[in-house]
Design a protein around this motif. Structure first.
Motif, PDB file in Angstrom:
ATOM      1  N   LYS A  71      -9.251  -5.113   8.576  1.00 48.02           N
ATOM      2  CA  LYS A  71      -9.923  -3.821   8.748  1.00 48.02           C
ATOM      3  C   LYS A  71      -9.016  -2.683   8.268  1.00 48.02           C
ATOM      4  CE  LYS A  71     -12.898  -5.068  12.618  1.00 48.02           C
ATOM      5  NZ  LYS A  71     -13.138  -4.929  14.057  1.00 48.02           N
ATOM      6  N   GLU A  72      -7.730  -2.791   8.588  1.00 49.53           N
ATOM      7  CA  GLU A  72      -6.769  -1.769   8.160  1.00 49.53           C
ATOM      8  C   GLU A  72      -6.648  -1.750   6.636  1.00 49.53           C
ATOM      9  OE1 GLU A  72      -4.966   0.521   9.995  1.00 49.53           O
ATOM     10  OE2 GLU A  72      -6.126  -0.129  11.743  1.00 49.53           O
ATOM     11  N   LEU A  73      -6.602  -2.938   6.024  1.00 46.60           N
ATOM     12  CA  LEU A  73      -6.505  -3.007   4.565  1.00 46.60           C
ATOM     13  C   LEU A  73      -7.747  -2.431   3.898  1.00 46.60           C
ATOM     14  CD1 LEU A  73      -4.890  -6.537   3.991  1.00 46.60           C
ATOM     15  CD2 LEU A  73      -3.813  -4.300   3.662  1.00 46.60           C
ATOM     16  N   ASP A  74      -8.912  -2.632   4.513  1.00 42.20           N
ATOM     17  CA  ASP A  74     -10.160  -2.109   3.954  1.00 42.20           C
ATOM     18  C   ASP A  74     -10.206  -0.578   3.983  1.00 42.20           C
ATOM     19  OD1 ASP A  74     -11.104  -4.628   3.342  1.00 42.20           O
ATOM     20  OD2 ASP A  74     -12.326  -4.809   5.172  1.00 42.20           O
ATOM     21  N   LEU A  75      -9.443   0.034   4.881  1.00 42.09           N
ATOM     22  CA  LEU A  75      -9.422   1.498   4.985  1.00 42.09           C
ATOM     23  C   LEU A  75      -8.553   2.145   3.904  1.00 42.09           C
ATOM     24  CD1 LEU A  75      -9.045   1.937   8.864  1.00 42.09           C
ATOM     25  CD2 LEU A  75     -11.118   2.230   7.491  1.00 42.09           C
ATOM     26  N   LEU A  76      -7.673   1.352   3.275  1.00 45.14           N
ATOM     27  CA  LEU A  76      -6.724   1.902   2.309  1.00 45.14           C
ATOM     28  C   LEU A  76      -7.364   2.177   0.954  1.00 45.14           C
ATOM     29  CD1 LEU A  76      -3.624  -0.394   2.994  1.00 45.14           C
ATOM     30  CD2 LEU A  76      -3.990   1.934   3.806  1.00 45.14           C
ATOM     31  N   ASN A  77      -6.786   3.157   0.261  1.00 42.31           N
ATOM     32  CA  ASN A  77      -7.191   3.422  -1.127  1.00 42.31           C
ATOM     33  C   ASN A  77      -6.576   2.350  -2.019  1.00 42.31           C
ATOM     34  OD1 ASN A  77      -8.513   5.801  -0.406  1.00 42.31           O
ATOM     35  ND2 ASN A  77      -6.619   7.007  -0.610  1.00 42.31           N
ATOM     36  N   GLU A  78      -7.156   2.168  -3.210  1.00 45.47           N
ATOM     37  CA  GLU A  78      -6.660   1.125  -4.107  1.00 45.47           C
ATOM     38  C   GLU A  78      -5.235   1.361  -4.565  1.00 45.47           C
ATOM     39  OE1 GLU A  78      -9.218  -0.049  -7.315  1.00 45.47           O
ATOM     40  OE2 GLU A  78     -10.993   0.247  -6.079  1.00 45.47           O
ATOM     41  N   ASP A  79      -4.792   2.612  -4.591  1.00 42.38           N
ATOM     42  CA  ASP A  79      -3.442   2.914  -5.067  1.00 42.38           C
ATOM     43  C   ASP A  79      -2.411   2.957  -3.926  1.00 42.38           C
ATOM     44  OD1 ASP A  79      -4.491   5.172  -3.921  1.00 42.38           O
ATOM     45  OD2 ASP A  79      -3.641   6.570  -5.387  1.00 42.38           O
ATOM     46  N   ALA A  80      -2.822   2.597  -2.730  1.00 40.07           N
ATOM     47  CA  ALA A  80      -1.915   2.632  -1.572  1.00 40.07           C
ATOM     48  C   ALA A  80      -0.835   1.553  -1.697  1.00 40.07           C
ATOM     49  CB  ALA A  80      -2.695   2.437  -0.287  1.00 40.07           C
ATOM     50  N   ASN A  81       0.336   1.857  -1.156  1.00 40.12           N
ATOM     51  CA  ASN A  81       1.429   0.881  -1.131  1.00 40.12           C
ATOM     52  C   ASN A  81       1.271  -0.032   0.073  1.00 40.12           C
ATOM     53  OD1 ASN A  81       2.727   1.880  -3.433  1.00 40.12           O
ATOM     54  ND2 ASN A  81       3.858   3.403  -2.235  1.00 40.12           N
ATOM     55  N   VAL A  82       1.361  -1.340  -0.176  1.00 38.93           N
ATOM     56  CA  VAL A  82       1.256  -2.332   0.894  1.00 38.93           C
ATOM     57  C   VAL A  82       2.529  -3.152   0.870  1.00 38.93           C
ATOM     58  CG1 VAL A  82      -0.037  -4.321   1.761  1.00 38.93           C
ATOM     59  CG2 VAL A  82      -1.250  -2.443   0.657  1.00 38.93           C
ATOM     60  N   TYR A  83       3.106  -3.363   2.047  1.00 41.15           N
ATOM     61  CA  TYR A  83       4.331  -4.142   2.144  1.00 41.15           C
ATOM     62  C   TYR A  83       4.110  -5.334   3.069  1.00 41.15           C
ATOM     63  CZ  TYR A  83       6.504  -0.096   0.011  1.00 41.15           C
ATOM     64  OH  TYR A  83       6.833   0.919  -0.857  1.00 41.15           O
TER      65      TYR A  83
ATOM     66  N   LEU B  79      11.084  -6.080   3.741  1.00 50.47           N
ATOM     67  CA  LEU B  79       9.742  -5.649   3.385  1.00 50.47           C
ATOM     68  C   LEU B  79       9.602  -5.757   1.873  1.00 50.47           C
ATOM     69  CD1 LEU B  79       9.106  -2.458   5.564  1.00 50.47           C
ATOM     70  CD2 LEU B  79       7.928  -4.642   5.705  1.00 50.47           C
ATOM     71  N   VAL B  80       8.602  -6.511   1.428  1.00 45.80           N
ATOM     72  CA  VAL B  80       8.383  -6.718   0.000  1.00 45.80           C
ATOM     73  C   VAL B  80       7.055  -6.070  -0.381  1.00 45.80           C
ATOM     74  CG1 VAL B  80       8.063  -8.473  -1.794  1.00 45.80           C
ATOM     75  CG2 VAL B  80       9.639  -8.902   0.095  1.00 45.80           C
ATOM     76  N   LYS B  81       7.093  -5.287  -1.471  1.00 44.34           N
ATOM     77  CA  LYS B  81       5.880  -4.618  -1.929  1.00 44.34           C
ATOM     78  C   LYS B  81       4.883  -5.672  -2.418  1.00 44.34           C
ATOM     79  CE  LYS B  81       4.384  -0.616  -4.504  1.00 44.34           C
ATOM     80  NZ  LYS B  81       4.828   0.539  -5.288  1.00 44.34           N
ATOM     81  N   GLN B  82       3.601  -5.447  -2.068  1.00 45.06           N
ATOM     82  CA  GLN B  82       2.570  -6.402  -2.422  1.00 45.06           C
ATOM     83  C   GLN B  82       1.342  -5.653  -2.925  1.00 45.06           C
ATOM     84  OE1 GLN B  82       1.089  -8.795   0.870  1.00 45.06           O
ATOM     85  NE2 GLN B  82       1.006 -10.597  -0.432  1.00 45.06           N
ATOM     86  N   ASP B  83       0.655  -6.249  -3.860  1.00 43.25           N
ATOM     87  CA  ASP B  83      -0.574  -5.685  -4.401  1.00 43.25           C
ATOM     88  C   ASP B  83      -1.645  -5.696  -3.302  1.00 43.25           C
ATOM     89  OD1 ASP B  83      -2.298  -4.754  -6.501  1.00 43.25           O
ATOM     90  OD2 ASP B  83      -3.170  -6.777  -6.540  1.00 43.25           O
ATOM     91  N   LEU B  84      -2.441  -4.628  -3.218  1.00 41.27           N
ATOM     92  CA  LEU B  84      -3.477  -4.526  -2.181  1.00 41.27           C
ATOM     93  C   LEU B  84      -4.491  -5.663  -2.292  1.00 41.27           C
ATOM     94  CD1 LEU B  84      -4.796  -3.035   0.182  1.00 41.27           C
ATOM     95  CD2 LEU B  84      -5.965  -1.583  -1.484  1.00 41.27           C
ATOM     96  N   ALA B  85      -4.921  -5.979  -3.492  1.00 41.99           N
ATOM     97  CA  ALA B  85      -5.904  -7.056  -3.677  1.00 41.99           C
ATOM     98  C   ALA B  85      -5.317  -8.394  -3.244  1.00 41.99           C
ATOM     99  CB  ALA B  85      -6.338  -7.120  -5.138  1.00 41.99           C
TER     100      ALA B  85
END
Length: 131
Positions: free
Chosen positions: A51-63, A70-76
């Motif tokens: 649910k939290e991931l669905d609230l994010l914009n496509e350009d948001a940083n996800v770790y 903490l490793v950066k990861q693609d939202l998709a």
């Protein structure tokens, strides 16, 4: 008279064996409940993350936390990973439910077997008291 004593001893031995089997089955059922509880908690956590991931914009940083880093990861990719995890946990819960249902059926049949043996013992004891 000796045959009824032998029969009584045999029935008591059979009763002990069935009671031990029943105790083991009850422990397995309790273990199944514990595992199921852990999976249910994990499922809830993963659904919350989704649910939290669905609230994010496509350009948001996800770790993603891997060990202490903490490793950066693609939202998709993060979204797909969480969905796969939810799918796996749901499948495990279904499997545990099926196993639990099977164990409960076995438990009921063992209880019935124990009751039948107890009835036979009571019949033998009633026969002895008449003599």
């Amino acid at each position: 008279m000796a045959s009824s004593a032998a029969a009584m001893k045999e029935l008591q031995h059979e009763l002990e064996n069935k009671a031990n089997d029943l105790r083991k089955l009850q422990k397995d059922i309790a273990k199944n409940h514990e595992i199921r509880k852990k999976y249910t908690v994990q499922l809830g956590e993963n659904e919350l993350v989704l649910k939290e991931l669905d609230l994010l914009n496509e350009d948001a940083n996800v770790y993603k936390l891997i060990g202490p880093v903490l490793v950066k990861q693609d939202l998709a990719e993060a979204n797909a990973n969480v969905r796969k995890r939810i799918e796996y946990i749901s499948a495990e819960l279904k499997r545990l439910d099926a196993t639990l249902q099977d164990m409960e059926e076995k438990q009921n049949s063992k209880k019935e077997g124990i009751m039948k043996i107890q009835q036979k013992i009571q019949v033998l004891q009633a026969g002895k008291s008449k003599v």
